[in-house]
Design a protein around this motif. Structure first.
Motif, PDB file in Angstrom:
ATOM      1  N   VAL A   7      32.221 168.976  60.176  1.00  0.00           N
ATOM      2  CA  VAL A   7      31.557 167.760  60.670  1.00  0.00           C
ATOM      3  C   VAL A   7      32.545 166.905  61.457  1.00  0.00           C
ATOM      4  O   VAL A   7      32.195 166.331  62.496  1.00  0.00           O
ATOM      5  CB  VAL A   7      30.943 166.961  59.498  1.00  0.00           C
ATOM      6  CG1 VAL A   7      30.344 165.670  59.994  1.00  0.00           C
ATOM      7  CG2 VAL A   7      29.887 167.805  58.799  1.00  0.00           C
ATOM      8  N   LEU A   8      33.797 166.826  60.998  1.00  0.00           N
ATOM      9  CA  LEU A   8      34.792 166.032  61.720  1.00  0.00           C
ATOM     10  C   LEU A   8      35.084 166.659  63.090  1.00  0.00           C
ATOM     11  O   LEU A   8      35.229 165.939  64.081  1.00  0.00           O
ATOM     12  CB  LEU A   8      36.073 165.908  60.894  1.00  0.00           C
ATOM     13  CG  LEU A   8      35.949 164.993  59.665  1.00  0.00           C
ATOM     14  CD1 LEU A   8      37.239 165.006  58.849  1.00  0.00           C
ATOM     15  CD2 LEU A   8      35.590 163.563  60.056  1.00  0.00           C
ATOM     16  N   TRP A  10      32.936 168.429  64.827  1.00  0.00           N
ATOM     17  CA  TRP A  10      31.732 168.131  65.626  1.00  0.00           C
ATOM     18  C   TRP A  10      31.795 166.678  66.143  1.00  0.00           C
ATOM     19  O   TRP A  10      31.527 166.412  67.322  1.00  0.00           O
ATOM     20  CB  TRP A  10      30.488 168.340  64.760  1.00  0.00           C
ATOM     21  CG  TRP A  10      29.198 168.053  65.453  1.00  0.00           C
ATOM     22  CD1 TRP A  10      28.465 168.905  66.202  1.00  0.00           C
ATOM     23  CD2 TRP A  10      28.496 166.802  65.455  1.00  0.00           C
ATOM     24  NE1 TRP A  10      27.342 168.271  66.674  1.00  0.00           N
ATOM     25  CE2 TRP A  10      27.334 166.990  66.239  1.00  0.00           C
ATOM     26  CE3 TRP A  10      28.728 165.554  64.875  1.00  0.00           C
ATOM     27  CZ2 TRP A  10      26.408 165.968  66.446  1.00  0.00           C
ATOM     28  CZ3 TRP A  10      27.809 164.534  65.092  1.00  0.00           C
ATOM     29  CH2 TRP A  10      26.671 164.749  65.871  1.00  0.00           C
ATOM     30  N   SER A  11      32.178 165.755  65.261  1.00  0.00           N
ATOM     31  CA  SER A  11      32.254 164.344  65.658  1.00  0.00           C
ATOM     32  C   SER A  11      33.326 164.148  66.732  1.00  0.00           C
ATOM     33  O   SER A  11      33.130 163.398  67.699  1.00  0.00           O
ATOM     34  CB  SER A  11      32.578 163.463  64.448  1.00  0.00           C
ATOM     35  OG  SER A  11      31.634 163.679  63.432  1.00  0.00           O
TER      36      SER A  11
ATOM     37  N   ALA B 194      25.461 170.685  56.377  1.00  0.00           N
ATOM     38  CA  ALA B 194      26.444 170.363  57.423  1.00  0.00           C
ATOM     39  C   ALA B 194      27.155 171.634  57.878  1.00  0.00           C
ATOM     40  O   ALA B 194      27.231 172.607  57.138  1.00  0.00           O
ATOM     41  CB  ALA B 194      27.454 169.355  56.887  1.00  0.00           C
ATOM     42  N   GLY B 195      27.660 171.593  59.095  1.00  0.00           N
ATOM     43  CA  GLY B 195      28.538 172.663  59.545  1.00  0.00           C
ATOM     44  C   GLY B 195      27.902 173.728  60.403  1.00  0.00           C
ATOM     45  O   GLY B 195      26.784 173.570  60.903  1.00  0.00           O
ATOM     46  N   HIS B 200      24.709 171.045  62.446  1.00  0.00           N
ATOM     47  CA  HIS B 200      25.624 170.896  63.576  1.00  0.00           C
ATOM     48  C   HIS B 200      25.590 172.080  64.538  1.00  0.00           C
ATOM     49  O   HIS B 200      26.190 172.023  65.612  1.00  0.00           O
ATOM     50  CB  HIS B 200      27.038 170.636  63.062  1.00  0.00           C
ATOM     51  CG  HIS B 200      27.125 169.339  62.339  1.00  0.00           C
ATOM     52  ND1 HIS B 200      26.939 169.245  60.986  1.00  0.00           N
ATOM     53  CD2 HIS B 200      27.287 168.082  62.794  1.00  0.00           C
ATOM     54  CE1 HIS B 200      27.016 167.978  60.635  1.00  0.00           C
ATOM     55  NE2 HIS B 200      27.218 167.248  61.709  1.00  0.00           N
ATOM     56  N   ALA B 230      27.886 162.996  59.656  1.00  0.00           N
ATOM     57  CA  ALA B 230      29.076 162.462  60.331  1.00  0.00           C
ATOM     58  C   ALA B 230      29.549 161.193  59.597  1.00  0.00           C
ATOM     59  O   ALA B 230      30.760 161.028  59.374  1.00  0.00           O
ATOM     60  CB  ALA B 230      28.757 162.174  61.793  1.00  0.00           C
ATOM     61  N   ALA B 233      31.148 162.188  56.344  1.00  0.00           N
ATOM     62  CA  ALA B 233      32.467 162.815  56.544  1.00  0.00           C
ATOM     63  C   ALA B 233      33.515 161.769  56.871  1.00  0.00           C
ATOM     64  O   ALA B 233      34.642 161.818  56.361  1.00  0.00           O
ATOM     65  CB  ALA B 233      32.376 163.857  57.660  1.00  0.00           C
ATOM     66  N   LEU B 238      31.865 163.519  51.976  1.00  0.00           N
ATOM     67  CA  LEU B 238      31.273 164.847  52.140  1.00  0.00           C
ATOM     68  C   LEU B 238      32.115 165.905  51.434  1.00  0.00           C
ATOM     69  O   LEU B 238      33.323 165.913  51.572  1.00  0.00           O
ATOM     70  CB  LEU B 238      31.144 165.171  53.630  1.00  0.00           C
ATOM     71  CG  LEU B 238      30.118 166.242  53.998  1.00  0.00           C
ATOM     72  CD1 LEU B 238      28.711 165.823  53.585  1.00  0.00           C
ATOM     73  CD2 LEU B 238      30.152 166.494  55.494  1.00  0.00           C
TER      74      LEU B 238
END
Lengths: 112, 238
Positions: A7-8, A10-11, B194-195, B200, B230, B233, B238
């Motif tokens: 997720v980080l 992606w961000s 997530a992921g 994502h 997000a 995280a 998360l």
């Protein structure tokens, strides 16, 4: 890879994309101005050498590229070639380092 | 009487081929009527799946002229201007036989996305009050009517590229639970969705939203999941 790290990443890619939208616009406007105003290479270097504002701007631009491109390629390699895992990520880290080195050379070439 | 020219996929998990049929064209004829005619009058060995015939059960979805649709609610007139129809089982799912797709992976992914409600109250507690006009409740209302037909899943490019991807329906389900103020498994659910195999991976192509027969937008729910994941995280939750 942990969900948090995914997720980080992606961000970071989305944030760097926003930065790139701004940087590419400024860069293109500058290139068009330089080309149309008839500035010579020497005149351009006169403006960029020792100019901390341009150094700062292109450093941010380079940082955005170094973050954005490898993360995007990571998804392309996973979806198109089915390549996931540590070997892919190490290769992309090396690719990011090459991008950073080439970009830093270009920036310092017009600053120093 | 005019006739419809059909190409119907016949086969099993190891492959197959198209078989041609001719079916009389009728007024107000649905694609499911056509398939039923073939089985009852031309070839009783044709396998397909249906139950309610009125768009409630979601079991009759197939690929009709290249597009995933409910066959019961698709009139021949809507999809067949030149008198030809091509029918295949849903894409992105294994085939059991002929037009019947294996839905196990589709529903297993709902479980993997923690698509089960996890309440914190018991039957001894009072009801939780959820204001119908609250933002969370309105977001749930917009996404809750999914009947699990797999039209979105079959239409999704990302599922085709990444077989582990949970898909629009499972993520839409996770979104409805994420916005349910009574649910008590939010962090676990965000971790599950997530992921790379979760929200994502969505490219926002919107095929799921375009094709959903219930006019749900899984894309909107997936975008909500991305934002929530997000934020979690960034805050180290998360």
């Amino acid at each position: 890879m942990s969900a948090r790290r995914e997720v980080l990443l992606w961000s970071a890619q989305r944030a760097s994309a926003a930065l790139l939208a701004l940087c590419v616009t400024v860069h293109l406007a500058t290139m068009i101005y330089a080309a149309h105003s008839g500035l010579s290479a020497a005149q351009i270097l006169e403006r960029t050498r020792g100019n901390l504002a341009w150094l700062g701007f292109y450093s941010v631009f380079l940082l955005a590229v170094v973050v954005h491109v490898p993360i995007g390629l990571r998804a392309v390699l996973a979806e198109w070639l089915g390549w996931r895992g540590a070997s892919r990520d190490w290769l992309l880290a090396a690719f990011a380092a090459v991008l950073a080195w080439l970009g830093a050379r270009a920036i310092l070439g017009v600053f120093l | 009487m005019s006739m419809l020219q059909l190409r119907v996929w016949r086969g099993g998990p190891r492959g197959g081929e198209f078989q041609s049929f001719e079916v009389p064209r009728q007024a107000s004829q649905s694609v499911l009527d056509v398939v039923t005619y073939i089985q009852r009058s031309l070839d009783p060995t044709l396998a397909y799946r249906f139950a309610c015939r009125v768009g409630m059960c979601g079991s009759c979805a197939m690929t009709v002229n290249g597009v995933a649709r409910w066959t019961c609610r698709t009139h021949v007139d809507q999809v067949c201007a030149d008198g030809r129809l091509e029918l295949k089982p849903l894409a992105n799912l294994p085939v059991i036989r002929d037009l019947v797709a294996d839905m196990r992976e589709f529903f297993d992914k709902w479980a993997r996305a923690r698509g089960r409600f996890a309440g914190r109250r018991t039957r001894h507690d009072d009801f939780e009050r959820v204001a119908p006009e609250s933002e969370a409740r309105r977001q749930v209302d917009a996404a809750i009517e999914c009947i699990g037909c797999a039209v979105c899943y079959s239409s999704c490019d990302v599922v085709a590229w990444n077989p582990d991807y949970l898909g629009p329906a499972a993520l839409n389900r996770a979104w409805t639970l994420l916005r349910d103020v009574r649910d008590d498994a939010q962090t676990e659910r965000l971790r599950a969705v997530a992921g790379d195999a979760g929200c994502h991976a969505c490219h926002t192509h919107l095929s799921c939203s375009e094709r959903c027969p219930k006019h749900i937008s899984p894309t909107a729910g997936i975008a909500g999941l991305k934002r929530a994941a997000a934020a979690a995280a960034l805050w180290g939750e998360l």
